[in-house]
Design a protein around this motif. Structure first.
Motif, PDB file in Angstrom:
ATOM      1  N   UNK B 405       0.802  -1.226   0.000  1.00 50.40           N
ATOM      2  CA  UNK B 405       0.000   0.000   0.000  1.00 50.40           C
ATOM      3  C   UNK B 405       0.834   1.275   0.000  1.00 50.40           C
ATOM      4  N   UNK B 406       2.179   1.148  -0.079  1.00 46.33           N
ATOM      5  CA  UNK B 406       3.060   2.337  -0.121  1.00 46.33           C
ATOM      6  C   UNK B 406       2.722   3.261   1.043  1.00 46.33           C
ATOM      7  N   UNK B 407       2.929   2.773   2.233  1.00 47.19           N
ATOM      8  CA  UNK B 407       2.539   3.561   3.401  1.00 47.19           C
ATOM      9  C   UNK B 407       3.444   3.239   4.581  1.00 47.19           C
ATOM     10  N   UNK B 408       3.657   4.223   5.463  1.00 45.41           N
ATOM     11  CA  UNK B 408       4.285   3.874   6.738  1.00 45.41           C
ATOM     12  C   UNK B 408       3.326   3.003   7.546  1.00 45.41           C
ATOM     13  N   UNK B 409       3.864   2.071   8.308  1.00 44.82           N
ATOM     14  CA  UNK B 409       3.050   1.183   9.135  1.00 44.82           C
ATOM     15  C   UNK B 409       3.666   1.120  10.527  1.00 44.82           C
ATOM     16  N   UNK B 410       2.820   1.232  11.541  1.00 40.47           N
ATOM     17  CA  UNK B 410       3.283   1.054  12.919  1.00 40.47           C
ATOM     18  C   UNK B 410       3.199  -0.414  13.310  1.00 40.47           C
ATOM     19  N   UNK B 411       4.258  -0.905  13.945  1.00 41.41           N
ATOM     20  CA  UNK B 411       4.232  -2.215  14.571  1.00 41.41           C
ATOM     21  C   UNK B 411       4.353  -1.953  16.069  1.00 41.41           C
ATOM     22  N   UNK B 462      -7.806  -0.402  -7.318  1.00 42.93           N
ATOM     23  CA  UNK B 462      -8.238  -1.352  -6.297  1.00 42.93           C
ATOM     24  C   UNK B 462      -7.711  -0.964  -4.915  1.00 42.93           C
ATOM     25  N   UNK B 463      -6.389  -0.858  -4.820  1.00 44.81           N
ATOM     26  CA  UNK B 463      -5.769  -0.628  -3.509  1.00 44.81           C
ATOM     27  C   UNK B 463      -5.605   0.858  -3.221  1.00 44.81           C
ATOM     28  N   UNK B 464      -5.699   1.690  -4.229  1.00 50.56           N
ATOM     29  CA  UNK B 464      -5.419   3.128  -4.144  1.00 50.56           C
ATOM     30  C   UNK B 464      -3.950   3.419  -3.871  1.00 50.56           C
ATOM     31  N   UNK B 465      -3.105   2.372  -3.957  1.00 59.35           N
ATOM     32  CA  UNK B 465      -1.669   2.589  -3.775  1.00 59.35           C
ATOM     33  C   UNK B 465      -1.115   3.297  -5.001  1.00 59.35           C
ATOM     34  N   UNK B 504      -8.910  12.722   1.575  1.00 62.55           N
ATOM     35  CA  UNK B 504      -9.858  11.591   1.572  1.00 62.55           C
ATOM     36  C   UNK B 504      -9.244  10.366   0.904  1.00 62.55           C
ATOM     37  N   UNK B 505      -8.448  10.592  -0.134  1.00 63.80           N
ATOM     38  CA  UNK B 505      -7.825   9.455  -0.813  1.00 63.80           C
ATOM     39  C   UNK B 505      -6.824   8.742   0.093  1.00 63.80           C
ATOM     40  N   UNK B 506      -6.037   9.519   0.835  1.00 62.58           N
ATOM     41  CA  UNK B 506      -5.060   8.887   1.730  1.00 62.58           C
ATOM     42  C   UNK B 506      -5.780   8.066   2.791  1.00 62.58           C
ATOM     43  N   UNK B 507      -6.912   8.591   3.295  1.00 62.52           N
ATOM     44  CA  UNK B 507      -7.690   7.841   4.284  1.00 62.52           C
ATOM     45  C   UNK B 507      -8.313   6.596   3.637  1.00 62.52           C
ATOM     46  N   UNK B 508      -8.851   6.773   2.432  1.00 58.92           N
ATOM     47  CA  UNK B 508      -9.500   5.642   1.753  1.00 58.92           C
ATOM     48  C   UNK B 508      -8.493   4.533   1.457  1.00 58.92           C
ATOM     49  N   UNK B 509      -7.267   4.924   1.162  1.00 58.37           N
ATOM     50  CA  UNK B 509      -6.236   3.916   0.890  1.00 58.37           C
ATOM     51  C   UNK B 509      -5.989   3.079   2.135  1.00 58.37           C
ATOM     52  N   UNK B 510      -5.852   3.733   3.275  1.00 53.27           N
ATOM     53  CA  UNK B 510      -5.626   2.984   4.527  1.00 53.27           C
ATOM     54  C   UNK B 510      -6.864   2.130   4.848  1.00 53.27           C
TER      55      UNK B 510
END
Lengths: 353, 639
Positions: B405-411, B462-465, B504-510
């Motif tokens: 998804x080309x995004x930072x992710x918290x673990x 599909x993924x909005x990535x 909105x797109x960044x939110x929709x992607x997540x």
């Protein structure tokens, strides 16, 4: 400065070159340049775009990384890869990029606020590590994008919007800071002197490790003519000390001034008639010890700008950080295990059937 | 021989009593080697095939003044012949190496439990350091326990009299004497410890020999002393087929990152700054350069994540590891990563806060910081492991989301998961899914003049990535940054409608990530539960253990545990709505509960503690029973 062959420079041997002839136009992006009319940044942009074809690198293997500030809009105007990041952090971001991508020529564009105020920590650590990046520090002694507050290079007592009674801070001299961090390449040049600017860029590009180039740049809106004393045809020859490696440090409109080391160890400007020729310092940019280069950086007066050296203060060889990282990785690849399955099993596993 | 030392009297072979489970706590001074002793006992226990769970508990000070309460370091191990979920509420056995260790831990010991005390340290001076006026060994304060008084230090020194070591070095081997005694008492094998000592002290043969001898002396003492009439045995726990090892959370997490690198084909770049309790991830990854890992110890937290993001921009899997205070410093760069839409992993091994807080203690209080702690609308996916071994799979999952998804992710790990350990079934690498970075290599848009060009923000429908073109890709040169970008072209845009659209797109992607995560499965074996207990992260074990006890007592309770905290699984709302009551235990003051109440409009209640220690199943059983009693009472109420 003229004896450098960029084609075989160790800084660029891992970067793919092209046989196609390039011109300045190839490096211009389709974006409209939005600096204020008359800004010194235009001249620097033109010089960089005019100089890059000399390197003969594939355009896609050049990346410009910037922080925040007027100068940091620079990457948008370059038809290369570009990353406009956050305030002060460009050296850190460029470090990760350069360490993981030895096939890239990485340039950081920053300003006096970005590099020396909010990003001071990253700057000194990039310099001491000697990552293979080129840092262009546009110094206009003012905050431009936030509309005119004093910066860490502003002269003490400067009247600005945030210092109506004059600034109280003692100023940084970027070259002194860089030499204090034991940078392996430190140069200084002026936006309006295209030939000198290009020669320093050329040497910086050829240098393996971090090169810091301070560029005196004019902000004609908030700090106009900050460097005028060094640009004025009548006065500049008496103010500017043009450093040339291997040459005696002599300057002045009549070549009447010289830099000497005094008996107490200090470096000073004297009337050339007062000293014998053998007392005049020969500039040695390759000296291992940064002491003399530091002493030269202290000559200039931050207010009058008298006795301001430009050119290459220091250019010494020290293996770059990213090369050392690659060497460790290669050594590990020879001796270490690349078998993930055996790593996961460890030495104390048991099997249930 | 020193006549003051009680001499073991040979006895007939002692009987062995089988036990289903035991909780042992080793407590001593920071310099007494309790963590090492615990690790070794755990390794022997794992090798025997017991199920186990550990809880190291040590101070933030490297060496607090010797013999004081702040200097007490403890290690708790729960092992069993069946599947267990926690390191145990209360120890059955406490080893106290000095008065401070006794004072700090004796209240936790189960009444009737075994208390093994190193009497040599119970001097007047040591007693007064921790406020004992009279020695607890001389009064009746320990009457509730089965006390074993053993002069561990002097017996170790005596056993090593003929060895070429100083008195101080001999005294330092007392932990090995204690380990030998415990290994005898619980019928643990000894070969592993022997070979461990041989390799640890390989360059110091005298010290090695002394430690081996101390260990053997401890074992022999158990065999011969009359103080221990019997020894115990805990049979292996039944486990599914497979290869197992004992593993701590930080190690499993590090291995998961390496596996994610292999499965994606991306080089791993860790930019990090040392911070407790996350530093072991930096230490571990720095050992694995041969596996394509580069580690960079940065000048500060900000440079750590900055370098990681720079590496991601260049096509690596950029990772930064830290704890809560470090996340605070990294926030601006996380926001940049949200705007750049580049893969990046932020590993937060949570500890007690705010500020420096409790560096070595666990807490779950960074959930809202991870979810909302940035300027602007900056959604970041969050994944949380539920046990030490699960840190492996959670790391792989976080990397999958980041790359796909080309995004930072918290673990979001925590101090308990980081240092606690459990048996872990080693995964078959071939069974792991591959992760396709799917780099852009060609132009994706046609200009009005027919020329092909690259638009960095032309999204996958599909993924909005967005596409990921890395420097070095010819023809796709482009410029991106933290300024708002035009939808599609990625050029700087200050257009109001475009900004609204991009937010909105960044939110929709997540949000779209939810379609790629498995639906939640509720554990409700009776099928008639009216209460749902929902947790996230490391509380899985204590909540699960508590639910088992409730069910064993004949009541029904449902449990569901969240691994994905942003976005939530798609069936979460439906699940929450299906129960009369929802209980949310958290080691914070109700952070998940706040989000659940806000998002799903349910009247969930929290059970909250921030004591720096995991929940005990005891306290959760009480909390659950309280709600069950209330539900039962209302059932009979006509209103």
């Amino acid at each position: 400065m003229t004896d450098i062959d960029t084609g075989s420079s160790p800084a660029l041997t891992l970067v793919p070159h092209t046989d196609q002839k390039q011109t300045a136009k190839d490096f211009k992006s389709d974006q409209e340049v939005r600096w204020c009319p008359g800004c010194g940044d235009y001249a620097i942009l033109a010089a960089v775009q005019g100089f890059l074809p000399e390197l003969g690198l594939r355009r896609e293997n050049i990346t410009f990384v910037s922080g925040i500030g007027c100068s940091s809009r620079f990457p948008y105007y370059m038809n290369t890869y570009g990353l406009h990041s956050i305030h002060g952090r460009a050296p850190a971001i460029a470090t990760g990029l350069a360490v993981s991508r030895p096939d890239l020529s990485v340039w950081v564009v920053t300003g006096d606020g970005d590099a020396l105020s909010i990003g001071g920590n990253h700057l000194i650590h990039a310099l001491r590590r000697n990552v293979n990046i080129n840092i262009l520090l546009f110094n206009n002694r003012i905050y431009g994008l936030t509309k005119g507050q004093y910066s860490p290079t502003s002269e003490t007592g400067k009247i600005t919007k945030s210092t109506p009674m004059g600034s109280l801070d003692y100023s940084f001299n970027p070259v002194s800071v860089a030499l204090g961090a034991e940078a392996t390449f430190v140069g200084r040049t002026i936006d309006s002197d295209r030939a000198h600017l290009t020669s320093v860029l050329r040497a910086a590009a050829a240098h393996e490790g971090t090169s810091l180039v301070e560029i005196y740049q004019n902000c004609n809106i908030f700090n106009d003519d900050a460097w005028e004393a060094l640009k004025d045809r009548d006065s500049s020859d008496d103010m500017l000390i043009r450093l040339e490696h291997g040459q005696p440090i002599v300057f002045g409109s009549g070549q009447d001034k010289a830099v000497v080391r005094q008996d107490d160890g200090h470096v000073a400007v004297v009337d050339i008639s007062e000293v014998s020729a053998d007392r005049i310092l020969i500039h040695d940019a390759h000296a291992d010890d940064p002491g003399l280069a530091f002493a030269l950086s202290r000559l200039s007066d931050p207010h009058s700008l008298a006795d301001t050296p430009i050119g290459i203060f220091r250019d010494v060889q020290r293996t770059s950080y990213d090369r050392l990282v690659r060497e460790q990785s290669q050594a590990a690849a020879k001796t270490g295990s690349a078998d993930l399955a055996s790593l996961l099993h460890g030495t104390d596993s048991w099997t249930v059937i | 021989m020193n006549p003051a030392v009680p001499q073991p009297t040979p006895t007939a072979a002692k009987g062995t009593i089988p036990l289903a489970q035991v909780v042992i706590r080793l407590a001593g001074d920071s310099g007494d080697g309790m963590q090492l002793t615990g690790d070794r006992f755990t390794a022997e226990t794992a090798g025997l095939g017991n199920d186990l769970s550990t809880l190291p508990d040590f101070p933030a000070e490297i060496r607090a003044p010797a013999g004081t309460l702040p200097g007490v370091s403890a290690f708790q191990l729960h092992f069993a012949d069946h599947d267990i979920m926690t390191p145990g509420d209360r120890p059955d056995v406490l080893v106290a190496m000095n008065p401070a260790a006794l004072r700090a831990n004796v209240d936790a010991l189960r009444p009737g439990g075994d208390l093994l005390i190193n009497t040599d340290e119970f001097t007047k001076r040591n007693l007064s350091k921790v406020g004992y006026v009279d020695s607890p060994l001389d009064d009746e304060s320990l009457n509730a326990y089965s006390v074993h008084l053993v002069p561990l230090t002097s017996m170790t020194v005596t056993a090593l009299a003929d060895f070429n070591v100083s008195k101080k070095e001999a005294e330092r081997a007392k932990n090995m004497f204690a380990l030998g005694l415990l290994c005898w008492l619980y019928s643990r094998p000894t070969e592993g410890t022997m070979s461990f000592l041989r390799s640890k002290f390989g360059t110091k043969p005298e010290i090695m020999a002394a430690n081996v001898a101390a260990f053997e002396a401890g074992w022999s003492f158990g065999e011969t002393t009359e103080d221990f009439a019997v020894r115990y045995e805990v049979k292996p726990a039944p486990m599914g087929p497979g290869t197992y090892r004992n593993i701590a959370g930080n190690l499993a997490l590090s291995y998961g990152l390496i596996a994610a690198g292999q499965q994606s084909g991306l080089p791993i770049f860790l930019g990090s700054y040392p911070i407790t309790p996350a530093s072991d991830i930096l230490h571990e990854l720095s050992k694995h350069k041969a596996l394509g890992v580069t580690t960079f110890q940065a000048e500060d937290e900000i440079a750590g994540i900055g370098a990681a993001l720079g590496a991601s921009y260049g096509g690596a899997l950029g990772i930064t590891s830290t704890s809560g205070p470090g996340v605070a410093l990294k926030s601006e760069t996380i926001g940049l990563a949200v705007s750049l839409e580049l893969p990046l992993l932020i590993i937060d091994v949570q500890r007690g806060g705010p500020s420096t807080g409790l560096p070595t203690k666990t807490e779950q209080s960074d959930l809202l910081q991870a979810m909302f702690g940035r300027n602007g609308e900056a959604p970041v996916p969050i994944v949380a492991p539920q046990s030490p071994g699960d840190c492996f799979a959670a790391a792989v999952e976080a990397a999958r989301i980041a790359i796909q998804f080309r995004t930072p992710v918290f673990l979001l790990s925590d101090g308990y998961l980081a240092n606690g350990s459990e048996p872990w079934r080693v995964p078959d690498i071939a069974s792991l899914d591959t992760i396709d970075p799917d780099f852009a290599t060609e132009a994706n848009h046609e200009r009005s003049d027919g020329e092909a060009e690259y638009w960095p923000y032309l999204r996958d429908p599909q993924t909005l990535a967005r596409p990921w073109a890395i420097p070095g890709t010819p023809g796709l040169e482009h410029r991106i940054g933290g300024l708002e970008k035009a939808d599609g072209s990625g050029e700087i845009s200050y257009d109001p409608a475009n900004h609204d659209q991009m937010v909105r797109l960044r939110q929709a992607k997540v949000d779209a990530i939810a379609a790629t995560i498995p639906p939640l499965v509720v554990d409700d074996p009776d099928g008639d539960a009216r209460l749902l207990v929902i947790g996230w992260g490391s509380t899985y074990g204590p909540i699960g253990a508590a639910c088992r006890r409730i069910r064993d007592a004949g009541c029904s309770v449902a449990q569901v545990h969240l691994r994905h905290l942003n976005p939530f699984p798609t069936n979460l709302g439906e699940i929450l709505g299906a129960y009369d009551r929802v209980l949310v235990p958290e080691m914070n003051l109700g952070q998940l509960n706040l989000v659940l109440r806000g998002r799903y409009l349910i009247d969930a209640v929290g059970f909250n503690q921030v004591r720096g220690m995991p929940f005990t199943s005891d306290e959760l059983v009480i909390a659950i029973n309280g709600i069950l009693d209330d539900l039962a009472a209302r059932k009979g109420d006509p209103t």
